[in-house]
Design a protein around this motif. Structure first.
Motif, PDB file in Angstrom:
ATOM      1  N   ALA A   1      59.390  35.718  81.160  1.00  0.00           N
ATOM      2  CA  ALA A   1      59.629  35.235  79.801  1.00  0.00           C
ATOM      3  C   ALA A   1      58.320  35.141  79.033  1.00  0.00           C
ATOM      4  O   ALA A   1      58.244  35.512  77.852  1.00  0.00           O
ATOM      5  N   LEU A   2      57.283  34.651  79.694  1.00  0.00           N
ATOM      6  CA  LEU A   2      55.974  34.549  79.042  1.00  0.00           C
ATOM      7  C   LEU A   2      55.444  35.930  78.664  1.00  0.00           C
ATOM      8  O   LEU A   2      54.879  36.119  77.586  1.00  0.00           O
ATOM      9  N   ASP A   3      55.624  36.883  79.567  1.00  0.00           N
ATOM     10  CA  ASP A   3      55.177  38.244  79.288  1.00  0.00           C
ATOM     11  C   ASP A   3      55.961  38.842  78.129  1.00  0.00           C
ATOM     12  O   ASP A   3      55.387  39.513  77.267  1.00  0.00           O
ATOM     13  N   TRP A   4      57.276  38.593  78.079  1.00  0.00           N
ATOM     14  CA  TRP A   4      58.107  39.108  76.989  1.00  0.00           C
ATOM     15  C   TRP A   4      57.673  38.520  75.657  1.00  0.00           C
ATOM     16  O   TRP A   4      57.554  39.238  74.662  1.00  0.00           O
ATOM     17  N   ARG A   5      57.444  37.217  75.623  1.00  0.00           N
ATOM     18  CA  ARG A   5      57.005  36.582  74.379  1.00  0.00           C
ATOM     19  C   ARG A   5      55.651  37.140  73.923  1.00  0.00           C
ATOM     20  O   ARG A   5      55.433  37.357  72.728  1.00  0.00           O
ATOM     21  N   LYS A   6      54.775  37.385  74.880  1.00  0.00           N
ATOM     22  CA  LYS A   6      53.463  37.944  74.554  1.00  0.00           C
ATOM     23  C   LYS A   6      53.601  39.331  73.954  1.00  0.00           C
ATOM     24  O   LYS A   6      52.924  39.673  72.972  1.00  0.00           O
ATOM     25  N   ARG A   7      54.480  40.162  74.517  1.00  0.00           N
ATOM     26  CA  ARG A   7      54.691  41.509  73.981  1.00  0.00           C
ATOM     27  C   ARG A   7      55.301  41.471  72.586  1.00  0.00           C
ATOM     28  O   ARG A   7      54.944  42.272  71.718  1.00  0.00           O
ATOM     29  N   CYS A   8      56.210  40.528  72.368  1.00  0.00           N
ATOM     30  CA  CYS A   8      56.803  40.378  71.040  1.00  0.00           C
ATOM     31  C   CYS A   8      55.746  40.001  70.012  1.00  0.00           C
ATOM     32  O   CYS A   8      55.706  40.563  68.907  1.00  0.00           O
ATOM     33  N   ARG A   9      54.895  39.059  70.345  1.00  0.00           N
ATOM     34  CA  ARG A   9      53.841  38.621  69.424  1.00  0.00           C
ATOM     35  C   ARG A   9      52.866  39.764  69.141  1.00  0.00           C
ATOM     36  O   ARG A   9      52.410  39.932  68.001  1.00  0.00           O
ATOM     37  N   ALA A  10      52.550  40.544  70.173  1.00  0.00           N
ATOM     38  CA  ALA A  10      51.632  41.667  69.988  1.00  0.00           C
ATOM     39  C   ALA A  10      52.241  42.704  69.049  1.00  0.00           C
ATOM     40  O   ALA A  10      51.554  43.265  68.184  1.00  0.00           O
ATOM     41  N   ASN A  11      53.543  42.963  69.195  1.00  0.00           N
ATOM     42  CA  ASN A  11      54.211  43.911  68.302  1.00  0.00           C
ATOM     43  C   ASN A  11      54.242  43.408  66.868  1.00  0.00           C
ATOM     44  O   ASN A  11      54.070  44.174  65.917  1.00  0.00           O
ATOM     45  N   LEU A  12      54.474  42.107  66.701  1.00  0.00           N
ATOM     46  CA  LEU A  12      54.465  41.520  65.360  1.00  0.00           C
ATOM     47  C   LEU A  12      53.091  41.657  64.721  1.00  0.00           C
ATOM     48  O   LEU A  12      52.970  41.963  63.527  1.00  0.00           O
ATOM     49  N   GLU A  13      52.060  41.430  65.512  1.00  0.00           N
ATOM     50  CA  GLU A  13      50.695  41.535  64.988  1.00  0.00           C
ATOM     51  C   GLU A  13      50.381  42.965  64.569  1.00  0.00           C
ATOM     52  O   GLU A  13      49.762  43.207  63.532  1.00  0.00           O
ATOM     53  N   ARG A  14      50.818  43.938  65.356  1.00  0.00           N
ATOM     54  CA  ARG A  14      50.566  45.332  65.006  1.00  0.00           C
ATOM     55  C   ARG A  14      51.285  45.716  63.717  1.00  0.00           C
ATOM     56  O   ARG A  14      50.728  46.399  62.853  1.00  0.00           O
ATOM     57  N   ARG A  15      52.538  45.266  63.582  1.00  0.00           N
ATOM     58  CA  ARG A  15      53.303  45.628  62.394  1.00  0.00           C
ATOM     59  C   ARG A  15      52.795  44.940  61.130  1.00  0.00           C
ATOM     60  O   ARG A  15      53.090  45.383  60.021  1.00  0.00           O
ATOM     61  N   SER A  16      52.038  43.852  61.295  1.00  0.00           N
ATOM     62  CA  SER A  16      51.542  43.122  60.125  1.00  0.00           C
ATOM     63  C   SER A  16      50.251  43.717  59.562  1.00  0.00           C
ATOM     64  O   SER A  16      49.772  43.299  58.510  1.00  0.00           O
ATOM     65  N   ARG A  17      49.681  44.694  60.258  1.00  0.00           N
ATOM     66  CA  ARG A  17      48.446  45.314  59.772  1.00  0.00           C
ATOM     67  C   ARG A  17      48.703  46.048  58.457  1.00  0.00           C
ATOM     68  O   ARG A  17      49.796  46.533  58.198  1.00  0.00           O
ATOM     69  N   LYS A  18      47.676  46.115  57.648  1.00  0.00           N
ATOM     70  CA  LYS A  18      47.789  46.760  56.346  1.00  0.00           C
ATOM     71  C   LYS A  18      47.014  48.079  56.335  1.00  0.00           C
ATOM     72  O   LYS A  18      45.929  48.187  56.919  1.00  0.00           O
TER      73      LYS A  18
END
Length: 203
Positions: free
Chosen positions: A118-135
């Motif tokens: 679960a911790l690994d899944w949450r970490k991957r989700c946050r990493a994907n969100l961070e990548r998509r937020s780049r401008k």
């Protein structure tokens, strides 16, 4: 659990996959000892009718408890020839789903956990969100971690960003050719620093 498919008549009057799954994971059931246990969906999303994400709270004797994530693979095909328009396969975050595009508003509701997957899944989700937020700005030069081969045989690794209204295309700095890369914002590219010359304005 495997896949479960059903016709619209089995969806309990729910008009969408999200509505059906929200109802499916919100319930309260009496136990033999007189207590009750259940779940309550606090927030959910089903982007593109492909993956369902939900922050789901455990309810014991009417009292709210931990909040964990449920992830469902979804198949939604209103034109299915046999009438089985909806199918899903459910799992919990502790099973380490490959799908990790959960919205931040759902992740923010989850309570702390010590479960490794679960911790690994949450970490991957946050990493994907961070990548998509780049401008990306018009004229930026980006570099991919590895060269990409396109359908015309061209192989490129660095590109110049060119915006065409809401569309974004990439121009090869050497050939001048224009290309598009699917799911670009989810890739691990980086911006190559460049020196930009600004026009001098005289008063």
């Amino acid at each position: 659990m495997g896949w479960l498919f059903m016709p619209r008549s089995s969806m309990g009057g729910h008009a969408s996959a999200k509505a059906y799954l929200d109802a499916q994971f919100t319930y309260e059931r009496p136990q033999e000892d007189g207590s009750s246990r259940g779940l309550k969906v606090l927030a959910s999303a089903c982007p593109g009718n492909r993956v369902y994400y939900a922050a789901t709270q455990v309810i014991a004797d009417g009292k709210p408890g931990e909040v964990f994530a449920i992830v469902c693979l979804v198949r939604w095909n209103p034109r299915d020839k046999e009438g089985y328009i909806f199918g899903y396969k459910d799992m919990e975050e502790s099973m380490g789903p490959c799908e990790a595009e959960c919205p931040a508003r759902i992740l923010d509701l989850l309570t702390p956990t010590d479960k490794e997957y679960a911790l690994d899944w949450r970490k991957r989700c946050r990493a994907n969100l961070e990548r998509r937020s780049r401008k990306l700005s018009d004229g930026d030069r980006l570099r991919l971690p590895e060269p990409v081969k396109f359908s015309d045989g061209h192989i490129g690794q660095e590109f110049i960003v060119a915006k065409r209204g809401r569309r974004l295309v990439l121009r090869d700095p050497d050939t001048g050719g224009y290309y598009r890369i699917t799911r670009l914002m989810e890739r691990a590219w980086s911006i190559v620093p460049t020196t930009r010359v600004h026009k001098t304005v005289f008063a």
